[in-house]
Design a protein around this motif. Structure first.
Motif, mmCIF file in Angstrom:
data_model
loop_
_atom_site.group_PDB
_atom_site.id
_atom_site.type_symbol
_atom_site.label_atom_id
_atom_site.label_comp_id
_atom_site.label_asym_id
_atom_site.label_seq_id
_atom_site.Cartn_x
_atom_site.Cartn_y
_atom_site.Cartn_z
ATOM 1 N N THR A 61 54.628 45.519 25.594
ATOM 2 C CA THR A 61 54.480 44.442 26.575
ATOM 3 C C THR A 61 53.044 44.376 27.084
ATOM 4 O O THR A 61 52.288 45.342 26.992
ATOM 5 N N THR A 62 52.692 43.212 27.625
ATOM 6 C CA THR A 62 51.361 43.034 28.192
ATOM 7 C C THR A 62 51.477 42.671 29.661
ATOM 8 O O THR A 62 52.556 42.272 30.135
ATOM 9 N N GLU A 63 50.370 42.819 30.373
ATOM 10 C CA GLU A 63 50.309 42.424 31.772
ATOM 11 C C GLU A 63 49.070 41.563 31.974
ATOM 12 O O GLU A 63 48.121 41.633 31.199
ATOM 13 N N ALA A 64 49.100 40.750 33.021
ATOM 14 C CA ALA A 64 47.951 39.898 33.329
ATOM 15 C C ALA A 64 46.744 40.768 33.649
ATOM 16 O O ALA A 64 46.874 41.849 34.228
ATOM 17 N N ALA A 65 45.560 40.298 33.264
ATOM 18 C CA ALA A 65 44.333 41.058 33.511
ATOM 19 C C ALA A 65 43.200 40.106 33.865
ATOM 20 O O ALA A 65 43.206 38.940 33.483
ATOM 21 N N ARG A 66 42.238 40.640 34.609
ATOM 22 C CA ARG A 66 41.013 39.911 34.954
ATOM 23 C C ARG A 66 39.855 40.752 34.416
ATOM 24 O O ARG A 66 39.776 41.942 34.692
ATOM 25 N N PHE A 67 38.973 40.093 33.661
ATOM 26 C CA PHE A 67 37.846 40.788 33.059
ATOM 27 C C PHE A 67 36.550 40.323 33.694
ATOM 28 O O PHE A 67 36.418 39.155 34.076
ATOM 29 N N PRO A 68 35.553 41.214 33.793
ATOM 30 C CA PRO A 68 34.272 40.827 34.397
ATOM 31 C C PRO A 68 33.568 39.761 33.567
ATOM 32 O O PRO A 68 33.806 39.624 32.366
ATOM 33 N N CYS A 69 32.689 39.020 34.201
ATOM 34 C CA CYS A 69 31.953 37.931 33.543
ATOM 35 C C CYS A 69 30.662 38.415 32.902
ATOM 36 O O CYS A 69 29.788 37.603 32.591
ATOM 37 N N TYR A 94 29.259 35.496 20.303
ATOM 38 C CA TYR A 94 30.413 36.335 20.584
ATOM 39 C C TYR A 94 29.935 37.401 21.548
ATOM 40 O O TYR A 94 28.896 38.035 21.331
ATOM 41 N N VAL A 95 30.676 37.567 22.637
ATOM 42 C CA VAL A 95 30.293 38.503 23.692
ATOM 43 C C VAL A 95 31.412 39.513 23.890
ATOM 44 O O VAL A 95 32.583 39.137 24.027
ATOM 45 N N ASP A 96 31.047 40.799 23.895
ATOM 46 C CA ASP A 96 31.985 41.859 24.248
ATOM 47 C C ASP A 96 31.917 42.024 25.754
ATOM 48 O O ASP A 96 30.923 42.527 26.285
ATOM 49 N N LEU A 97 32.965 41.546 26.455
ATOM 50 C CA LEU A 97 32.980 41.665 27.905
ATOM 51 C C LEU A 97 33.063 43.137 28.294
ATOM 52 O O LEU A 97 33.702 43.936 27.603
ATOM 53 N N ASP A 98 32.434 43.493 29.409
ATOM 54 C CA ASP A 98 32.513 44.869 29.911
ATOM 55 C C ASP A 98 33.983 45.185 30.188
ATOM 56 O O ASP A 98 34.639 44.487 30.957
ATOM 57 N N ASP A 99 34.501 46.231 29.538
ATOM 58 C CA ASP A 99 35.900 46.652 29.688
ATOM 59 C C ASP A 99 36.870 45.511 29.382
ATOM 60 O O ASP A 99 37.894 45.353 30.025
ATOM 61 N N GLY A 100 36.514 44.671 28.405
ATOM 62 C CA GLY A 100 37.371 43.539 28.079
ATOM 63 C C GLY A 100 37.285 43.157 26.622
ATOM 64 O O GLY A 100 36.723 43.878 25.796
#
Length: 137
Positions: A61-69, A94-100
């Motif tokens: 299962t997954t949960e909602a998440a917020r990733f830094p910009c 293509y950008v690798d978001l921090d912790d995302g």
């Protein structure tokens, strides 16, 4: 005449605007200071798509998440042909978001960025995320 009425064949599926089924918009969504998405509750795999029923890696299962910009470039290019409403030249990265997750963004300035360049998502343009490289802010 094609299904969309533009007089030429198209691969685009008809959306609800022309009597077809609704078509999901898979582009990442910016909400204030975060990119919305999902994260697996078991393996912690991040995705930029919301409300996934299961993880694409381990099927948990997954949960909602917020990733830094903020993040670093994995790849970038300058596009020299018109695409949709975008007129050349325009930059994509293509950008690798921090912790995302890794996401596709439009660049505020058309430029090829070095791998690992720090960028920040600063807004949207017609639903597409727009990022600015450090030193261009």
């Amino acid at each position: 005449m094609s299904e969309l009425g533009v007089g030429r064949p198209t691969k685009r599926r008809a959306g609800s605007a022309v009597g077809g089924l609704p078509v999901a918009d898979s582009r990442p969504v910016l909400d204030g200071d975060a990119v919305l998405g999902s994260r697996c509750t078991v393996c912690r795999y991040p995705t930029a798509q919301q409300n996934l029923p299961w993880c694409p890696v381990c099927y948990s299962t997954t949960e909602a998440a917020r990733f830094p910009c903020t993040g670093t470039t994995w790849s970038s290019t300058v596009v020299a042909i018109p695409v949709g409403t975008h007129r050349p030249p325009f930059g994509l990265a293509y950008v690798d978001l921090d912790d995302g997750p890794r996401i596709l963004v439009h660049l505020a300035e058309p430029a090829v960025l070095e791998l690992g360049t720090r960028v920040e998502i600063t807004g949207t343009d017609d639903g597409d995320l727009v990022a600015t490289a450090e030193g261009q802010r």
